[in-house]
Design a protein around this motif. Structure first.
Motif, PDB file in Angstrom:
ATOM      1  N   ILE A 159       0.856  -1.186   0.000  1.00  0.00           N
ATOM      2  CA  ILE A 159       0.000   0.000   0.000  1.00  0.00           C
ATOM      3  C   ILE A 159       0.885   1.227   0.000  1.00  0.00           C
ATOM      4  O   ILE A 159       1.758   1.393   0.871  1.00  0.00           O
ATOM      5  CB  ILE A 159      -0.914   0.011   1.242  1.00  0.00           C
ATOM      6  CG1 ILE A 159      -1.792  -1.243   1.250  1.00  0.00           C
ATOM      7  CG2 ILE A 159      -1.786   1.267   1.263  1.00  0.00           C
ATOM      8  CD1 ILE A 159      -2.554  -1.435   2.543  1.00  0.00           C
ATOM      9  N   SER A 160       0.706   2.091  -0.981  1.00  0.00           N
ATOM     10  CA  SER A 160       1.522   3.304  -1.065  1.00  0.00           C
ATOM     11  C   SER A 160       1.051   4.338  -0.047  1.00  0.00           C
ATOM     12  O   SER A 160      -0.082   4.266   0.460  1.00  0.00           O
ATOM     13  CB  SER A 160       1.460   3.888  -2.476  1.00  0.00           C
ATOM     14  OG  SER A 160       0.173   4.450  -2.714  1.00  0.00           O
ATOM     15  N   LEU A 161       1.896   5.301   0.232  1.00  0.00           N
ATOM     16  CA  LEU A 161       1.533   6.374   1.159  1.00  0.00           C
ATOM     17  C   LEU A 161       0.363   7.185   0.609  1.00  0.00           C
ATOM     18  O   LEU A 161      -0.542   7.570   1.356  1.00  0.00           O
ATOM     19  CB  LEU A 161       2.746   7.281   1.412  1.00  0.00           C
ATOM     20  CG  LEU A 161       2.514   8.458   2.371  1.00  0.00           C
ATOM     21  CD1 LEU A 161       2.063   7.957   3.734  1.00  0.00           C
ATOM     22  CD2 LEU A 161       3.777   9.300   2.493  1.00  0.00           C
ATOM     23  N   ASP A 162       0.376   7.438  -0.700  1.00  0.00           N
ATOM     24  CA  ASP A 162      -0.731   8.183  -1.310  1.00  0.00           C
ATOM     25  C   ASP A 162      -2.050   7.446  -1.119  1.00  0.00           C
ATOM     26  O   ASP A 162      -3.097   8.061  -0.851  1.00  0.00           O
ATOM     27  CB  ASP A 162      -0.468   8.396  -2.800  1.00  0.00           C
ATOM     28  CG  ASP A 162       0.604   9.460  -3.063  1.00  0.00           C
ATOM     29  OD1 ASP A 162       0.917  10.214  -2.119  1.00  0.00           O
ATOM     30  OD2 ASP A 162       1.116   9.514  -4.202  1.00  0.00           O
ATOM     31  N   GLU A 163      -2.013   6.111  -1.264  1.00  0.00           N
ATOM     32  CA  GLU A 163      -3.229   5.328  -1.067  1.00  0.00           C
ATOM     33  C   GLU A 163      -3.700   5.381   0.378  1.00  0.00           C
ATOM     34  O   GLU A 163      -4.898   5.500   0.653  1.00  0.00           O
ATOM     35  CB  GLU A 163      -2.971   3.873  -1.484  1.00  0.00           C
ATOM     36  CG  GLU A 163      -2.841   3.692  -2.993  1.00  0.00           C
ATOM     37  CD  GLU A 163      -2.381   2.295  -3.372  1.00  0.00           C
ATOM     38  OE1 GLU A 163      -2.660   1.870  -4.516  1.00  0.00           O
ATOM     39  OE2 GLU A 163      -1.724   1.635  -2.527  1.00  0.00           O
ATOM     40  N   ALA A 164      -2.757   5.302   1.311  1.00  0.00           N
ATOM     41  CA  ALA A 164      -3.117   5.367   2.728  1.00  0.00           C
ATOM     42  C   ALA A 164      -3.736   6.715   3.072  1.00  0.00           C
ATOM     43  O   ALA A 164      -4.748   6.789   3.795  1.00  0.00           O
ATOM     44  CB  ALA A 164      -1.888   5.111   3.596  1.00  0.00           C
TER      45      ALA A 164
END
Length: 344
Positions: A71-76
């Motif tokens: 999970i990418s930071l942008d997604e989180a």
């Protein structure tokens, strides 16, 4: 949030565990909302993080070896935004999500209860107006004549009038408001589990209600255009019911609702009588004394006062500075009488 693997002998990697919690939280939030993977992908895309349904599937569904898509930071960040939660809460175990859900429900109960109280107060206010109007024979006749043009049976009309004027039903309605009010008083703000900081009598003293109404009927309504009065009354509906002054005020309220000015002296006199009763009663505790002091201050209050003015009035009333300030808080006395009543 990278997909790191645990080193041999050290159990599961904490970062991997946090990422798994995010996946579990994602699945939990989707279930709560009834969202499909397609809907979730669209919500993330709308939040500024373009996402495909297949990415959601790979996050929530682990592989046979237990691994998941990273999970990418942008997604989180987008997930936290969509779910309306702090980013730091996202990696917590799913139990935290359930706890938050229960907390949000508790806040909803409190807020919905307060909204219901305001709506119920307006319901009682409208019913009081109807009872007042139907107590006059000419208004009953007008009501019957109107309904007859709608081909409403005369017996049904009579039963309707009896229902609105029934004393037992009216007492039940006002008693139900009192029960709701007392229940809400035990809930505090609903933001946490901290009990209300002050005794209920302190937070909602009848003196504060009476002084607010004295200001409303003694100053604001006479100084306002008739068309502005109904809105003022609607804002004070719960105070009118809680203070027990609705019956005295209803002739003024009904006249203004019909666009006709009405003298308010009788209402102010009724309020002053109730304030005097508070002043005259034998205090059983300090709160009784402070309510009595608040009533005496309110009857003498001339608007905003300088510190010397307040000290002089406190001395005239034989009150200590501490008691004087506490009494002002109980009575909601600041720039105007009853203008800032506590709504804890």
């Amino acid at each position: 949030m990278s997909d790191e693997r645990a080193e041999p002998g050290h159990g599961r990697n904490p970062r991997r565990l946090s990422e798994e919690n995010v996946a579990l939280r994602l699945a939990w939030e989707m279930r709560q909302r009834g969202w499909s993977q397609e809907r979730m992908a669209q919500e993330l895309t709308n939040a500024g993080c373009p996402t495909h349904q297949s990415a959601i599937s790979k996050i929530v569904n682990s592989k046979p070896d237990g691994s998941r898509r990273a999970i990418s930071l942008d997604e989180a960040i987008a997930m936290a935004k969509v779910f309306g939660i702090p980013l730091e809460e996202l990696p917590l175990p799913p139990e935290g999500a359930q706890g938050r859900d229960l907390h949000e429900l508790s806040r909803a109960v409190t807020q919905e209860g307060r909204d219901a109280r305001e709506q119920y107060a307006r319901f009682v206010l409208a019913w009081a107006r109807l009872r007042h109007r139907l107590s006059r024979q000419d208004d009953q006749t007008a009501y019957r004549d109107f309904l007859s043009t709608r081909r409403v049976d005369a017996d049904r009309t009579s039963k309707a009038i009896e229902t609105w004027l029934d004393a037992d039903s009216w007492r039940d309605a006002t008693a139900a408001y009192d029960v709701l009010e007392r229940t809400l008083q035990t809930m505090g703000t609903g933001r946490d589990l901290t009990p209300p900081r002050q005794e209920r009598r302190w937070r909602h003293s009848v003196v504060a209600d009476l002084l607010r109404l004295r200001d409303l009927f003694g100053r604001r309504i006479p100084g306002s255009q008739v068309r502005a009065v109904p809105e003022l009354i609607q804002d004070a509906a719960d105070v009118l019911i809680r203070s027990g002054t609705l019956e005295a005020a209803i002739p003024v309220i009904d006249s203004c609702e019909q666009g006709q000015a009405h003298a308010t002296e009788d209402v102010v006199a009724e309020i002053d009588t109730r304030l005097q009763q508070v002043i005259d009663r034998e205090p059983r505790d300090r709160l009784d004394y402070l309510e009595s002091l608040a009533a005496r201050i309110g009857l003498r209050w001339k608007g905003s006062q300088t510190k010397p003015d307040q000290e002089e009035l406190a001395a005239q009333l034989g009150a200590s500075p501490e008691d004087y300030m506490d009494a002002k808080k109980i009575g909601g006395i600041y720039r105007g009488i009853g203008g800032e009543v506590s709504r804890s």
